[in-house]
Design an enzyme around this catalytic site. Sequence first.
Site, PDB file in Angstrom:
ATOM      1  CD1 TRP A  10     -28.858  29.739 -73.699  1.00 38.14           C
ATOM      2  CD2 TRP A  10     -27.802  31.708 -73.499  1.00 38.14           C
ATOM      3  NE1 TRP A  10     -27.587  29.575 -74.175  1.00 38.14           N
ATOM      4  CE2 TRP A  10     -26.904  30.776 -74.071  1.00 38.14           C
ATOM      5  CE3 TRP A  10     -27.363  33.012 -73.285  1.00 38.14           C
ATOM      6  CZ2 TRP A  10     -25.590  31.115 -74.428  1.00 38.14           C
ATOM      7  CZ3 TRP A  10     -26.057  33.348 -73.639  1.00 38.14           C
ATOM      8  CH2 TRP A  10     -25.185  32.404 -74.198  1.00 38.14           C
ATOM      9  CG  HIS A  95     -40.994  28.326 -74.615  1.00 33.53           C
ATOM     10  ND1 HIS A  95     -41.500  28.375 -73.336  1.00 33.53           N
ATOM     11  CD2 HIS A  95     -39.968  27.438 -74.582  1.00 33.53           C
ATOM     12  CE1 HIS A  95     -40.787  27.557 -72.559  1.00 33.53           C
ATOM     13  NE2 HIS A  95     -39.852  26.980 -73.299  1.00 33.53           N
ATOM     14  CD  GLU A  97     -40.709  29.247 -69.846  1.00 30.80           C
ATOM     15  OE1 GLU A  97     -39.886  29.992 -70.393  1.00 30.80           O
ATOM     16  OE2 GLU A  97     -40.376  28.201 -69.242  1.00 30.80           O
ATOM     17  CD  GLU A 167     -39.553  23.112 -74.941  1.00 27.46           C
ATOM     18  OE1 GLU A 167     -38.359  22.910 -74.704  1.00 27.46           O
ATOM     19  OE2 GLU A 167     -40.105  24.214 -74.733  1.00 27.46           O
ATOM     20  CB  SER A 212     -36.314  18.308 -66.883  1.00 26.54           C
ATOM     21  OG  SER A 212     -36.990  19.343 -66.185  1.00 26.54           O
ATOM     22  N   GLY A 233     -33.254  24.048 -71.647  1.00 24.98           N
ATOM     23  CA  GLY A 233     -33.351  25.275 -70.855  1.00 24.98           C
ATOM     24  C   GLY A 233     -32.227  25.338 -69.833  1.00 24.98           C
ATOM     25  N   GLY A 234     -32.527  24.933 -68.607  1.00 24.15           N
ATOM     26  CA  GLY A 234     -31.578  25.056 -67.494  1.00 24.15           C
ATOM     27  C   GLY A 234     -30.178  24.539 -67.807  1.00 24.15           C
TER      28      GLY A 234
HETATM   29  P1  PGA Z   1     -35.755  23.080 -69.203  1.00 26.63           P
HETATM   30  O1  PGA Z   1     -36.457  24.048 -70.264  1.00 26.63           O
HETATM   31  O2  PGA Z   1     -34.690  22.286 -69.941  1.00 26.63           O
HETATM   32  O3  PGA Z   1     -35.168  23.997 -68.163  1.00 26.63           O
HETATM   33  O4  PGA Z   1     -36.827  22.194 -68.655  1.00 26.63           O
HETATM   34  C1  PGA Z   1     -36.714  23.647 -71.586  1.00 26.63           C
HETATM   35  C2  PGA Z   1     -37.450  24.732 -72.329  1.00 26.63           C
HETATM   36  O5  PGA Z   1     -38.331  25.364 -71.749  1.00 26.63           O
HETATM   37  O6  PGA Z   1     -37.181  24.988 -73.524  1.00 26.63           O
END
Ligand code: PGA
Length: 253
Positions: A10, A95, A97, A167, A212, A233-234
Amino acid sequence: MRQPLIAGNWKMNSSKADTTDLLNGIKAGIGEIRQAAVAVCPPFPYLYLAEEMLAGTAIAYGSQDLSPEPEGAFTGQVSAAMLKDFGCTYAIIGHSERRLFNAETDDIIAQKYAQAVKHGLTPILCVGETLEERESGKTEEVVAKHLDGVLDAHGVEAFKQGVIAYEPVWAIGTGVTATPEQAQDVHAFLRGRIAAKSQQVADLVQILYGGSMKPNNAEELIGQTDIDGGLIGGAALKAADFLAICKAGDANA
Ligand code: PGA
């Protein structure tokens, strides 16, 4: 045969009200998911709600990060033991990020991995290349380095209690998804690297794709030989989309 796993990341989204709605929505549809394992990873403050609302359901939950330290004077950090205390099954680790915005190194990530395993959590280790790295032909080098951070520190046996998520950074939150072939190639490479140390562990370990993944591409991606589910994610923020992806996991079980 590896069980497909669909895990929702999330990120820094939601509120008490949103968490309640989203978990209720997923609970309402989970009965139709028969084969795939399903998990959600809300922000830390909402884990107590997940614990309350998901008790007795087939939906597991986990964190998006954890401390590399066991306990003590580490202001703002959350330990593996605390997550276990709240009934977490999983912890996302490394991750992109966090690698980017929190300067996490492979060494720190390996320490987090060890903390998770030590406290009975299943780490979901994220690996993946940037667009620049892909375009300069460095994809395998980069994902190998991310994987080796844990392999070298803890040995191949550490992946008996762990999940890997490939990812590609260029596919995260961009709407650009890796093609099934691009993803499969990297998944096969990662599994091969583990197989070089232990075929048994390589056959067991779930390797998820993230970046994605949506209801319209999930089935084809998860249909690839070495893709064992998704880190979402989204699309994990809408119960209907998340459940549709869980069904794609079921279809490939
Ligand atoms: P996303 O993110 O499905 O929005 O691309 C995936 C993630 O970062 O785990």
